[in-house]
Design a protein around this motif. Structure first.
Motif, short mmCIF file in Angstrom:
data_model
loop_
_atom_site.label_atom_id
_atom_site.label_comp_id
_atom_site.label_asym_id
_atom_site.label_seq_id
_atom_site.Cartn_x
_atom_site.Cartn_y
_atom_site.Cartn_z
N MET A 130 0.88 -0.85 -0.32
CA MET A 130 0.39 0.22 -0.19
C MET A 130 0.64 1.58 -0.24
SD MET A 130 -3.22 0.79 2.18
CE MET A 130 -1.80 1.04 4.05
N GLU A 133 2.71 1.78 -2.94
CA GLU A 133 1.51 2.53 -4.34
C GLU A 133 1.32 3.60 -4.31
OE1 GLU A 133 -2.79 2.03 -5.16
OE2 GLU A 133 -2.67 0.27 -3.83
N GLU A 134 0.97 4.11 -3.33
CA GLU A 134 0.50 5.47 -2.46
C GLU A 134 1.67 6.38 -3.26
OE1 GLU A 134 -2.38 6.37 -2.31
OE2 GLU A 134 -3.30 4.93 -2.20
N ARG A 173 1.70 6.32 -7.46
CA ARG A 173 0.65 6.79 -7.68
C ARG A 173 0.62 8.52 -7.49
NH1 ARG A 173 -2.75 5.09 -5.55
NH2 ARG A 173 -3.34 3.52 -6.82
N ALA A 174 1.51 9.05 -6.20
CA ALA A 174 1.45 10.85 -5.46
C ALA A 174 3.05 11.04 -6.26
CB ALA A 174 1.60 10.61 -3.89
N VAL A 177 -0.93 0.28 -9.19
CA VAL A 177 -1.13 2.11 -9.63
C VAL A 177 -1.14 1.82 -11.01
CG1 VAL A 177 1.77 2.65 -9.74
CG2 VAL A 177 0.26 3.97 -9.08
N SER A 193 -5.85 1.71 -8.51
CA SER A 193 -6.74 2.83 -8.76
C SER A 193 -6.17 3.51 -9.43
CB SER A 193 -6.04 3.35 -7.33
OG SER A 193 -7.09 2.54 -6.49
N VAL A 250 -3.46 11.18 -10.80
CA VAL A 250 -4.22 12.14 -8.99
C VAL A 250 -4.62 13.87 -10.24
CG1 VAL A 250 -2.75 12.72 -7.71
CG2 VAL A 250 -1.91 10.96 -8.11
#
Length: 571
Positions: free
Chosen positions: A99, A102-103, A106-107, A133, A562, A566
């Motif tokens: 997690m 992945e974040e 993405r960010a 991602v 997801s 963004v």
């Protein structure tokens, strides 16, 4: 031409574009932000993950390759899980590591990623993240350590621990000799050199199509690993140009090939729970039944510990994974692609077996049908696993009286009691070790045998548990029992004295208790008291949301993806 995702941050002359460029400039030329792919190097190097401690050196070679191909390499340290040190178990944080990675992918203003992993949970967590991602992503496995030797013979890490520690308990090896073996077993950088989970996941990741073909299994100290890392850095830039993302090339056929490879190399049972989780992130319908249908009848061709004799350095010398897969080419999906954009089978033509003792011919396998078998029955309605290649053949069909332990503490307190009512035909049952119950599903299923039986010469017994075991371990162990005891599974209802029947050929694991009686039983208080009950933090979130082993033990809200979009600015 593919529009770079990073342009959403760096293009334009407004205030936000200024902020994004200015803070990243720090000596970087202006053209670094105009049309050059931004490639993250997701690096799990850590001194507390000893198997990955060398990955900074590997990352440097990846950087060179990215620069050479026109990209901008960016170090991205990510959560690192050391299998040997973290308590209660590294598996508790696999989903958290996935997690977090992945974040961060993405960010940030990234167009692609090179994933550096080695120790057991690092490659699975990185692939779960990359799948969710869906940016162009490629894995560089950190590689196994060199062969260990002790008293004139091969000493495989992990496997040697289980074997030698039992010899100490049996009184056939001195404590002094046992301690002396430590430095003999771990003699270089790299992950386990047996066919444990780390080696298995590296090879399976290549069979899945996420590693540059021919790289997985290259020993960590081998300079060819750095060369491969350099090539992988260049490949990552090419993947961005081609928009070659996991979602564009990973298919059900990719997982078919991974399962064939898992069986042919005699790989770890842990790969099952990891592949199920990765497939869940991609929305691919993969089930336990696929592992049995595709892999259980595949011959084990690699003669490696714990099922065989040799170690990973020998497999690399003998031809590596591609040579193994060439022997079972007819079982592979011919259309499944790799990170190169080409099918996996296209890399098998030149593969050669250089040592037929290490990589057996198809006609002379180590085990004729040694793939992981999926068991069902009234003790495991949703499935359980057994690895026949690491089991004792005479125990694959067995009926014995259960000796039940309600927790790992209960087991440690009683297993060596000379008054314990147990014999060689007994079935050791350990519960409360599943995803919810421990929490995190630890590697405790290969329970040490009672000392009094070891002293009698017993070296294997049927063991049943809702936890996992190390891929370096061996024995007739039924594990990943689902549902686990803490989730209301029948394992929580078994009592000492019940008879348990194992029949691997029939794919059954049953407790010989009438259905009505079993339905009216409730778990003993000692069993319930052994289940985890965290009040806060990640453990609380994990216990509340973790799924069962038969679907990959991911968190329910992390299944699926997801994407990389963004929509909102930060300023």
């Amino acid at each position: 031409m593919v529009r770079l995702r990073s342009a959403q941050w760096y293009a334009g002359q407004d205030r936000n574009g200024y902020i994004h460029r200015a803070w990243m400039r720090r000596g970087v030329p202006a053209d670094a932000f105009t049309g050059r792919p931004q490639i993250a190097i997701a690096n799990t190097a850590s001194d507390l993950t000893p198997c990955n401690a060398h990955l900074d050196e590997v990352a440097a070679s990846v950087r060179n390759g990215v620069y050479e191909a026109g990209g901008i390499p960016l170090d991205l340290p990510v959560v690192s899980l050391g299998e040997t040190n973290v308590r209660p178990t590294a598996m508790l944080w696999r989903n958290m590591a996935a997690m977090a990675t992945e974040e961060m992918l993405r960010a940030n203003p990234l167009d692609g990623v090179v994933l550096l992993g080695g120790c057991d949970k690092t490659i699975p967590s990185l692939l779960m993240a990359a799948a969710s991602v869906d940016l162009p992503a490629v894995v560089v496995p950190g590689g196994p350590m060199l062969n260990g030797t002790f008293r004139g013979g091969l000493l495989g890490c992990g496997t040697g621990v289980w074997r030698l520690s039992e010899e100490v308990r049996a009184g056939t090896l001195s404590q002094e000799q046992f301690v002396r073996s430590e430095s003999s077993m771990i003699r270089s950088r790299g992950h386990c050199n047996t066919m444990g989970t780390a080696s298995t996941m590296a090879l399976v990741a290549e069979a899945l199509g996420t590693v540059l073909p021919g790289v997985a299994g290259t020993p960590a100290p081998d300079s060819r690993l750095l060369e491969a890392a350099h090539h992988t850095g260049r490949l990552a830039v090419d993947m961005v140009a081609a928009d070659r993302r996991p979602g564009t090339f990973l298919t059900k056929g990719s997982f078919h090939n991974a399962i064939v490879a898992l069986a042919a190399v005699g790989g770890s049972t842990n790969a099952v729970v990891h592949l199920l989780a990765i497939a869940g992130r991609l929305g691919i319908d993969l089930t336990l039944d696929d592992f049995d249908r595709i892999g259980s009848r595949v011959p084990v061709l690699v003669d490696l510990q714990p099922a065989g004799r040799f170690l990973m350095e020998d497999l690399h010398r003998a031809g590596g994974l591609l040579a193994v897969l060439r022997e079972v080419r007819d079982l592979l999906d011919p259309d499944a692609l790799t990170v190169t954009g080409e099918p996996l089978v296209g890399f098998l033509d030149d593969a050669t077996v250089w040592d037929a003792d290490v990589i057996r011919p198809r006609a002379e396998p180590l085990v004729a049908e040694g793939g992981i078998a999926v068991l069902r029955g009234n003790l495991a309605p949703d499935g359980a696993l057994v690895k026949p290649a690491a089991a004792s053949p005479h125990l694959l069909r067995h009926r014995g009286r259960a000796v039940v332990f309600d927790s790992i503490e209960d087991f440690h307190a009683r297993v060596d009691d000379p008054d314990l009512d147990v014999d060689a035909d007994s079935v050791l049952v350990l519960r409360g070790c599943g995803p919810k119950g421990y929490p995190g599903m630890p590697e405790v299923s290969n329970m040490p045998l009672p000392k009094k039986l070891l002293e009698q010469g017993v070296r294997d017994m049927v063991r049943v548990c809702d936890g996992r075991m190390s891929g370096t371990a061996y024995g007739t162990v039924v594990l990943h029992v689902a549902p686990e005891a803490a989730a209301g599974g029948p394992l929580g209802l078994v009592r000492t004295g019940d008879f348990i029947t194992l029949d691997v050929e029939a794919r059954r694991i049953d407790v010989d208790v009438p259905h009505d009686e079993l339905a009216h039983r409730t778990p003993d208080q000692a069993t319930v008291d052994g289940f985890a009950a965290p009040r806060r933090g990640w453990e609380r979130l994990y216990v509340d949301h973790v799924l069962q082993a038969d679907t990959g033990a991911d968190l329910d809200f992390l299944v699926g993806s997801s994407g990389s979009e963004v929509s909102r600015e930060s300023h």
